[in-house]
Design a protein around this motif. Structure first.
Motif, PDB file in Angstrom:
ATOM      1  N   PHE A   1      41.936  35.168  49.572  1.00  0.00           N
ATOM      2  CA  PHE A   1      41.258  34.647  48.380  1.00  0.00           C
ATOM      3  C   PHE A   1      39.740  34.748  48.521  1.00  0.00           C
ATOM      4  CE2 PHE A   1      42.302  30.894  50.993  1.00  0.00           C
ATOM      5  CZ  PHE A   1      41.054  30.303  51.159  1.00  0.00           C
ATOM      6  N   ARG A   2      39.279  35.061  49.751  1.00  0.00           N
ATOM      7  CA  ARG A   2      37.854  35.345  49.926  1.00  0.00           C
ATOM      8  C   ARG A   2      37.611  36.843  50.067  1.00  0.00           C
ATOM      9  NH1 ARG A   2      34.457  33.696  53.993  1.00  0.00           N
ATOM     10  NH2 ARG A   2      35.989  33.150  55.602  1.00  0.00           N
ATOM     11  N   LEU A   3      38.582  37.533  50.651  1.00  0.00           N
ATOM     12  CA  LEU A   3      38.405  38.957  50.942  1.00  0.00           C
ATOM     13  C   LEU A   3      39.702  39.698  50.625  1.00  0.00           C
ATOM     14  CD1 LEU A   3      36.763  41.276  52.143  1.00  0.00           C
ATOM     15  CD2 LEU A   3      37.458  40.526  54.414  1.00  0.00           C
TER      16      LEU A   3
ATOM     17  N   ASP B   1      46.407  35.045  47.112  1.00  0.00           N
ATOM     18  CA  ASP B   1      45.352  36.065  47.140  1.00  0.00           C
ATOM     19  C   ASP B   1      44.567  36.188  45.832  1.00  0.00           C
ATOM     20  OD1 ASP B   1      47.331  37.114  45.622  1.00  0.00           O
ATOM     21  OD2 ASP B   1      47.450  39.033  46.689  1.00  0.00           O
ATOM     22  N   VAL B   2      44.446  35.082  45.095  1.00  0.00           N
ATOM     23  CA  VAL B   2      43.583  35.133  43.913  1.00  0.00           C
ATOM     24  C   VAL B   2      42.139  35.029  44.393  1.00  0.00           C
ATOM     25  CG1 VAL B   2      42.932  33.983  41.749  1.00  0.00           C
ATOM     26  CG2 VAL B   2      45.335  34.012  42.505  1.00  0.00           C
ATOM     27  N   GLU B   3      41.371  36.102  44.231  1.00  0.00           N
ATOM     28  CA  GLU B   3      39.985  36.065  44.718  1.00  0.00           C
ATOM     29  C   GLU B   3      39.197  35.033  43.907  1.00  0.00           C
ATOM     30  OE1 GLU B   3      37.666  39.709  44.754  1.00  0.00           O
ATOM     31  OE2 GLU B   3      36.219  38.809  46.129  1.00  0.00           O
ATOM     32  N   VAL B   4      38.561  34.103  44.599  1.00  0.00           N
ATOM     33  CA  VAL B   4      37.928  32.970  43.919  1.00  0.00           C
ATOM     34  C   VAL B   4      36.626  33.381  43.230  1.00  0.00           C
ATOM     35  CG1 VAL B   4      36.844  30.731  44.308  1.00  0.00           C
ATOM     36  CG2 VAL B   4      39.039  31.259  45.388  1.00  0.00           C
ATOM     37  N   GLU B   5      35.823  34.152  43.919  1.00  0.00           N
ATOM     38  CA  GLU B   5      34.520  34.525  43.343  1.00  0.00           C
ATOM     39  C   GLU B   5      34.684  35.693  42.384  1.00  0.00           C
ATOM     40  OE1 GLU B   5      31.597  35.144  46.327  1.00  0.00           O
ATOM     41  OE2 GLU B   5      31.619  33.034  46.932  1.00  0.00           O
TER      42      GLU B   5
ATOM     43  N   MET C   1      27.117  31.754  41.520  1.00  0.00           N
ATOM     44  CA  MET C   1      28.310  32.592  41.452  1.00  0.00           C
ATOM     45  C   MET C   1      29.408  31.871  40.662  1.00  0.00           C
ATOM     46  SD  MET C   1      30.038  35.264  42.169  1.00  0.00           S
ATOM     47  CE  MET C   1      28.796  36.185  43.056  1.00  0.00           C
ATOM     48  N   GLN C   2      29.983  32.551  39.693  1.00  0.00           N
ATOM     49  CA  GLN C   2      31.070  31.952  38.916  1.00  0.00           C
ATOM     50  C   GLN C   2      32.395  32.076  39.686  1.00  0.00           C
ATOM     51  OE1 GLN C   2      30.284  30.304  36.080  1.00  0.00           O
ATOM     52  NE2 GLN C   2      28.188  30.921  36.622  1.00  0.00           N
ATOM     53  N   HIS C   3      33.235  31.047  39.563  1.00  0.00           N
ATOM     54  CA  HIS C   3      34.508  31.013  40.281  1.00  0.00           C
ATOM     55  C   HIS C   3      35.679  30.993  39.302  1.00  0.00           C
ATOM     56  CE1 HIS C   3      32.614  29.051  44.116  1.00  0.00           C
ATOM     57  NE2 HIS C   3      32.262  30.306  43.937  1.00  0.00           N
ATOM     58  N   VAL C   4      36.840  31.449  39.769  1.00  0.00           N
ATOM     59  CA  VAL C   4      38.071  31.333  38.981  1.00  0.00           C
ATOM     60  C   VAL C   4      38.361  29.844  38.770  1.00  0.00           C
ATOM     61  CG1 VAL C   4      40.578  31.701  39.093  1.00  0.00           C
ATOM     62  CG2 VAL C   4      39.009  33.498  39.857  1.00  0.00           C
ATOM     63  N   GLU C   5      38.859  29.487  37.587  1.00  0.00           N
ATOM     64  CA  GLU C   5      39.185  28.088  37.277  1.00  0.00           C
ATOM     65  C   GLU C   5      40.055  27.459  38.370  1.00  0.00           C
ATOM     66  OE1 GLU C   5      38.337  26.095  34.807  1.00  0.00           O
ATOM     67  OE2 GLU C   5      36.977  27.687  34.111  1.00  0.00           O
TER      68      GLU C   5
ATOM     69  N   ARG D   1      25.557  38.476  47.617  1.00  0.00           N
ATOM     70  CA  ARG D   1      26.335  38.750  46.409  1.00  0.00           C
ATOM     71  C   ARG D   1      25.817  39.974  45.664  1.00  0.00           C
ATOM     72  NH1 ARG D   1      28.728  36.139  49.537  1.00  0.00           N
ATOM     73  NH2 ARG D   1      30.098  34.412  49.011  1.00  0.00           N
ATOM     74  N   LEU D   2      24.545  40.319  45.868  1.00  0.00           N
ATOM     75  CA  LEU D   2      24.040  41.554  45.258  1.00  0.00           C
ATOM     76  C   LEU D   2      24.645  42.770  45.965  1.00  0.00           C
ATOM     77  CD1 LEU D   2      20.312  40.655  44.540  1.00  0.00           C
ATOM     78  CD2 LEU D   2      22.118  41.100  42.869  1.00  0.00           C
ATOM     79  N   LYS D   3      24.910  42.608  47.236  1.00  0.00           N
ATOM     80  CA  LYS D   3      25.589  43.684  47.970  1.00  0.00           C
ATOM     81  C   LYS D   3      26.945  43.952  47.318  1.00  0.00           C
ATOM     82  CE  LYS D   3      25.368  42.959  52.487  1.00  0.00           C
ATOM     83  NZ  LYS D   3      24.024  43.442  52.676  1.00  0.00           N
ATOM     84  N   ARG D   4      27.621  42.873  46.951  1.00  0.00           N
ATOM     85  CA  ARG D   4      28.915  43.045  46.288  1.00  0.00           C
ATOM     86  C   ARG D   4      28.737  43.770  44.954  1.00  0.00           C
ATOM     87  NH1 ARG D   4      33.492  38.697  44.126  1.00  0.00           N
ATOM     88  NH2 ARG D   4      34.450  40.258  42.781  1.00  0.00           N
TER      89      ARG D   4
END
Ligand SMILES: Cc1cc2nc3c(=O)[nH]c(=O)nc-3n(C[C@H](O)[C@H](O)[C@H](O)COP(=O)(O)OP(=O)(O)OC[C@H]3O[C@@H](n4cnc5c(N)ncnc54)[C@H](O)[C@@H]3O)c2cc1C
Ligand SMILES: Cc1ncc(C[n+]2csc(CCOP(=O)(O)OP(=O)(O)O)c2C)c(N)n1
Ligand code: SF4
Ligand code: SF4
Ligand code: SF4
Ligand code: SF4
Ligand SMILES: [Mg+2]
Lengths: 349, 606
Positions: B156-158, B469-473, B456-460, B85-88
């Motif tokens: 939703f992941r990528l 395609d709502v990215e979750v993370e 990691m926080q996620h979308v509600e 996640r730091l890469k992101r």
């Protein structure tokens, strides 16, 4: 010294003692001594010994005088009681504390300057009283804290870093202890914890005054070529009379019967001395004196448990003082008032 | 004992557990420090050098580095650094880096390379060869590039935008990308006279489950990877309310979560074995369970139940296992049948390679399982000039392995084209440089930070199923990133020891917070190991052994397993026998080879 605190890591496989504590529970604040100072290694040995004996940290009392060595009581057992006293006066404070509460574990830390120069008188009397404490001299041959002047333990003819020659003979705390009747006398080296830790543990278990003189090089002022207290000199001249071991060893061809001397401690348990020299006998004061002298003349530093006498009474026993700590008595009993005082005084009229 | 040869580049590399575990050997601690300094673009470019797709991998990498991370080993409660996640974070905040990307030279080198499939493997080969002047042609059957990253990893992941950008960086180097162009005959392709051919066609065949009822219920039984592809390209946009997913690997996790986004309300993942034997990564399981997917263990599929020509559910055999104290299954027994109702079933039980388009008389050997014979170092097949990489080479793996195969194949292709032997490759190198800045000052943050891993926080949950395609993370916030970077122990800042300087004062032994140092008499390896300050917990981790010390002839031994790289040993050492030195591991790429654009010596140290 280092500039960051040693972090407390409960790594997988980290040992716990009988109280469920890890060794970090016996550590203290960050040392401010010079990097590589022998005193820091003795601190680590103290930590290890208290940890291994599973002594609850709040049952220990640390007392010291003044000097780099005396500072180290801050660097172990941060959960214990303690008093950093006046230069050379640690024995008085220790005596007072032990008189009031004989149930705690007393450990005194001092330097060669603190004990053998300014504090020699106090040192002699605390031995004489056989106070129940462990007394560790962190011996580096100099006054480290005041920038490296010779102390009373510096070898005759030793040179300072700048080349100045010591014109006086040294005072040897081991021989003093033997002469003054100390009941537990040992010498060790800060660079050899396998040797030092068992001695500290035995000293803590000894009922009476336990003296350990630990050669502890001052890297900043006394670790040079012409020093008799350097790492190099100590490694080259250590003469181990006996290794102290806790469990009864196997008798083997290398260690036949007789090479292992059991010593029964006050609490009834045994410790074992694995002799490396048949001449050595830690229960005979005169022979111990002769043994130390003989090897010293060859330039050797004799290490090991050099003398032990578990039969001598400690201060409380000798003075027939009350066994329970004074703080367990009700006030009226401790301070029975002017009528009781008048009664006592009447007896002397 | 034999003193450790620390000039072997692999010695210090192994100590950097994450980098060693990463198939592409990403310089993890280097990029984490760059992030700590707010140098996101630099961190991105450093990542890109080894893993090519930092934005993609910062979201979906299989992250073998994390289970290997030292931070996760140092305490019972400790979790690894959130390396992925730091890469992101680096990717999200990189800004415009286009000017720093490699470019294709105007002057080509006259060599043409055909690449089959536009997945990460082929794209990496193109990434490495295009800047050297190669003319790369990619043939892709689908209408969009990316391979399974596009067709199977759900958006939703990528998100598609991330794929487009990072694939664009490569295709923009004058790569000839031919979409909708399946290669139907290898023989025909070889006749086109390419100097080399790279097969990066993946493992495209999803496994079937031929149980009673399979034919009758075919309309409502889907093969996972084909079904995900249909969803990705918009051919499928709904599924029944009750869905059973068969299998519990990562594909199953994507299938169950995708079902929820297509209208399913009751999704169960059916596993044959207990949880300890699942193939899916822990984090994928957690993410699915967070979305209320039920994971049912110990059920083995028996038949599809069909009523009136329509699937009504599946019959399972319930199993009980005997597990020994090593955690291995020693026995199993069936304890009755159980029926689970379902409207649809998705099969996610694995993938196979399939090469119907490669004629078997071309000198490209296949083994008895119909898998090509591929050299594990050169990635060359038994036919000179034909290379395989990614899932096509050794079966399904993951993106970062596909990238690493691509790098290695690119080296081979380059050497082949230059007329050099493919087996003689540049060795890895290591460079050491002191980090000492002052008496007790180091050029890295050596103080141990006890912070726990950031979550990691996620979308509600209420919002995440609205669209496919709502990215979750959400990605780390600035504060989360700032905390997480400090958790890294800087394992590349090595404890370098000079035995001649040691005065055996024990200071390092005393201060080491994890008791990993020992000074002890030399002896046989077993005897020395028995005298360590703390017994070895992980014997696969190396021991550092010094040559004899000056004063006593004893040796300094360090168990690398737990070292925090805190530098306290070096701070306490009076003679600087210990020093904290930054190791830079040089991993050679095609560009470093003769005829490449950067000679190895000139590559900058991280
Ligand atoms: C559901 C699912 C989820 C996954 N999730 C992850 C994840 O989170 N993280 C991770 O690291 N990995 C994941 N993977 C694995 C990863 O996607 C693959 O390992 C990786 O994409 C393999 O790359 P590749 O380049 O070898 O082939 P692929 O990505 O499979 O690409 C091959 C391409 O070749 C094309 N092709 C095939 N045959 C031909 C032909 N004859 N002519 C022209 N084109 C052809 C295909 O259309 C495809 O586009 C997942 C896989 C699946 C199935
Ligand atoms: C009464 C008094 N006199 C002198 C001093 C100055 N002084 C401080 S430490 C020290 C010598 C300490 O030497 P030692 O006990 O050997 O400790 P080291 O620093 O060597 O460990 C002296 C003389 C003092 N603090 N108090
Ligand atoms: S001056 Fe000497 S005794 Fe004092 S801390 Fe430094 S090395 Fe130790
Ligand atoms: S602590 Fe940092 S350098 Fe060490 S393995 Fe983990 S991520 Fe890599
Ligand atoms: S850097 Fe040194 S002191 Fe710190 S953990 Fe490693 S060996 Fe121990
Ligand atoms: S601190 Fe330095 S001199 Fe002392 S034992 Fe360790 S390496 Fe040797
Ligand atoms: Mg002194």
């Amino acid at each position: 010294m280092s500039y960051i605190r040693k972090p407390n890591i409960t790594y997988k496989g980290r040992a716990k003692n009988a109280l469920g504590l890890s060794e970090s529970s016996y550590e203290g604040t960050m040392s401010t001594l010079c990097a590589g100072c022998g005193h820091d290694s003795i601190t680590a040995a103290m930590t290890r010994a208290f940890f291994e004996l599973s002594i609850p940290p709040n049952r220990a009392v640390k007392i010291s005088g003044i000097g780099c060595s005396s500072k180290t009581t801050a660097y172990f057992l941060s959960q214990s009681h303690g008093n950093n006293t006046v230069h050379g006066r640690m024995p008085s404070i220790a005596t007072g504390a032990a008189a009031a509460n004989g149930e705690l574990h007393y450990v005194g830390v001092s330097g060669d300057g603190d004990t053998l120069s300014i504090g020699l008188g106090q040192f002699a009397h605390v031995i004489r009283r056989n106070l129940n404490m462990l007394y560790v001299i962190e011996n580096n041959g100099v006054y480290g804290l005041t920038k490296g002047q010779f102390s009373a333990s510096a070898a005759f003819g030793a040179k300072t870093k700048k080349g100045e020659v010591n014109p006086n003979p040294p005072i040897d705390p081991v021989k003093m202890g033997l002469a003054l009747g100390a009941s537990f006398i040992a010498r060790s080296f800060s660079g050899d914890k396998n040797h030092l830790v068992p001695l500290i543990k035995a000293g803590l278990r000894h009922k009476g005054f336990a003296l350990i003189d630990v050669i502890s090089p001052c890297v900043t002022f006394n670790d040079h070529e012409d020093s008799a207290m350097s790492y190099k000199y100590a490694f080259a001249h250590m003469h181990t009379a006996a290794d102290l071991i806790e469990n009864k060893p196997e008798i083997t061809a290398d260690f036949p019967e007789g090479a292992v001397v059991p010593v029964t401690m006050h609490d009834g348990s045994d410790i074992y001395l694995k002799k490396t020299d048949p001449d050595y006998d830690p229960t005979d004061r005169a022979r111990a004196f002769e043994y130390v002298m003989r090897h010293q003349e060859k330039g050797e530093i004799v290490t090991g448990l050099l003398y032990i006498d578990e039969s001598r009474k400690d201060m409380h026993a000798a003075n027939q003082t009350v066994a329970a700590p004074l703080n367990t008595f009700p006030y009226e009993q401790l301070c029975p008032g002017s009528a009781a005082l008048a009664d006592v005084q009447k007896r002397f009229r | 004992m034999e003193p450790t040869n620390t000039s072997d580049p692999d010695y210090f590399h192994r100590v950097v557990d994450c980098q060693w575990a990463c198939p592409a050997h990403t310089a993890v601690p280097d990029y984490i420090r760059l992030i700590a300094q707010g140098r996101f673009a630099d961190a991105y470019m450093l990542n890109r050098e080894s893993n090519v797709f930092p934005g993609i991998l910062g979201r979906v990498c299989d992250r073998p580095c994390e289970p290997a991370c030292r931070r996760g080993r140092i305490g019972v409660e400790e979790k690894p650094v959130a390396i992925c996640r730091l890469k992101r974070v680096a990717a999200d905040h990189r800004g415009d880096i286009t000017a720093r990307l490699p470019t294709a030279p105007a002057q080509k080198n006259g060599k043409r390379v055909a690449l089959i499939g536009a997945g990460p493997a082929s794209l990496t080969v193109a990434n490495d060869l295009a800047p050297l002047g190669y003319q790369c042609t990619i043939f892709e059957a689908l209408d969009k590039p990316g391979g399974l990253m596009r067709s199977n990893i759900p958006s939703f992941r990528l998100p598609a935008k991330v794929l487009d950008e990072e694939i664009g960086y490569i295709v923009d180097m004058e790569v000839d990308l031919r979409l909708g162009s399946p290669v139907r005959s290898m023989k025909a392709l070889l006749n086109e006279g390419y100097d080399a051919v790279f097969v990066g066609s993946g493992a495209p065949k999803g496994k079937n489950l031929d149980l009673p009822g399979r034919q009758e219920a075919a309309d409502n039984i889907h093969i996972g990877i084909q079904w995900l592809e249909s969803v990705a390209f918009g051919h499928v946009d709904s599924i029944g309310k009750r869905v059973l997913i068969i299998g519990v690997g990562n594909t199953a996790m994507d299938c169950c979560r995708t079902s929820l986004r297509l209208g399913a309300t009751d999704v169960k993942v059916m596993a044959r074995k207990p949880r300890a034997f699942f193939k899916a990564s822990d984090w994928e399981l957690e993410d699915a369970e967070e979305e209320n997917v039920e994971i049912v263990i110990n059920h083995s599929p028996k038949s599809f139940v069909v009523e009136g020509g329509r699937l009504t559910g599946m019959m399972f055999e319930k199993l009980e296992y005997t597990v020994d104290d090593k955690g291995e299954i020693t026995d199993q027994k069936a304890v009755g049948d159980v029926f689970f109702p379902a409207d649809d079933v998705v099969l996610a039980i694995g993938q196979d390679n399939a090469f119907p388009w490669i004629e078997r008389d071309l000198g490209i050997a296949f083994n008895k399982w119909d898998v090509p014979t591929v050299d594990k170092t050169t990635y060359e097949s038994t036919r000179q000039g034909v290379f395989f990489g990614g899932d096509a080479a050794f079966g399904p793996a993951n993106i970062i392995w596909a990238v690493e195969h691509g790098h290695q194949a690119a080296i081979s292709i380059h050497r082949r084209c230059m007329g050099l032997p493919v087996t003689e490759r540049l060795p890895r190198g290591v460079n050491l440089r002191s980090t000492k800045m002052g008496v007790h000052e180091w050029s890295y943050s050596n103080d141990f930070d006890p912070a726990a891993r950031r979550k990691m926080q996620h979308v509600e949950l209420t919002q995440r199923f609205e669209k496919l395609d709502v990215e979750v993370e959400l990605g780390f916030t600035a504060e989360e990133a700032a905390t997480e970077v400090e958790r890294c122990l800087n394992c590349d800042i090595q404890t370098a020891f000079v035995p001649q300087l040691c005065t055996e004062c024990d200071a390092c032994i005393d201060i080491c917070p994890v008791d990993c140092l020992t000074i002890t008499p030399d002896g046989e390896p077993d005897a020395v190991a028995a005298r360590l300050t703390v017994p070895r917990e992980v014997p696969s981790q190396p021991l550092f052994v010094s040559s004899p010390l000056k004063l006593t002839g004893r040796i300094m031994v360090k168990d690398e397993n737990l070292c925090l790289h805190c530098g306290l040993c070096a701070e306490r050492c009076p003679t600087a026998a210990w020093d904290m030195q930054k190791s830079s591991i040089h991993i050679p790429y095609a560009g470093n080879e003769p005829g490449g654009h950067v000679p190895c010596q000139q590559r900058k140290a991280g």
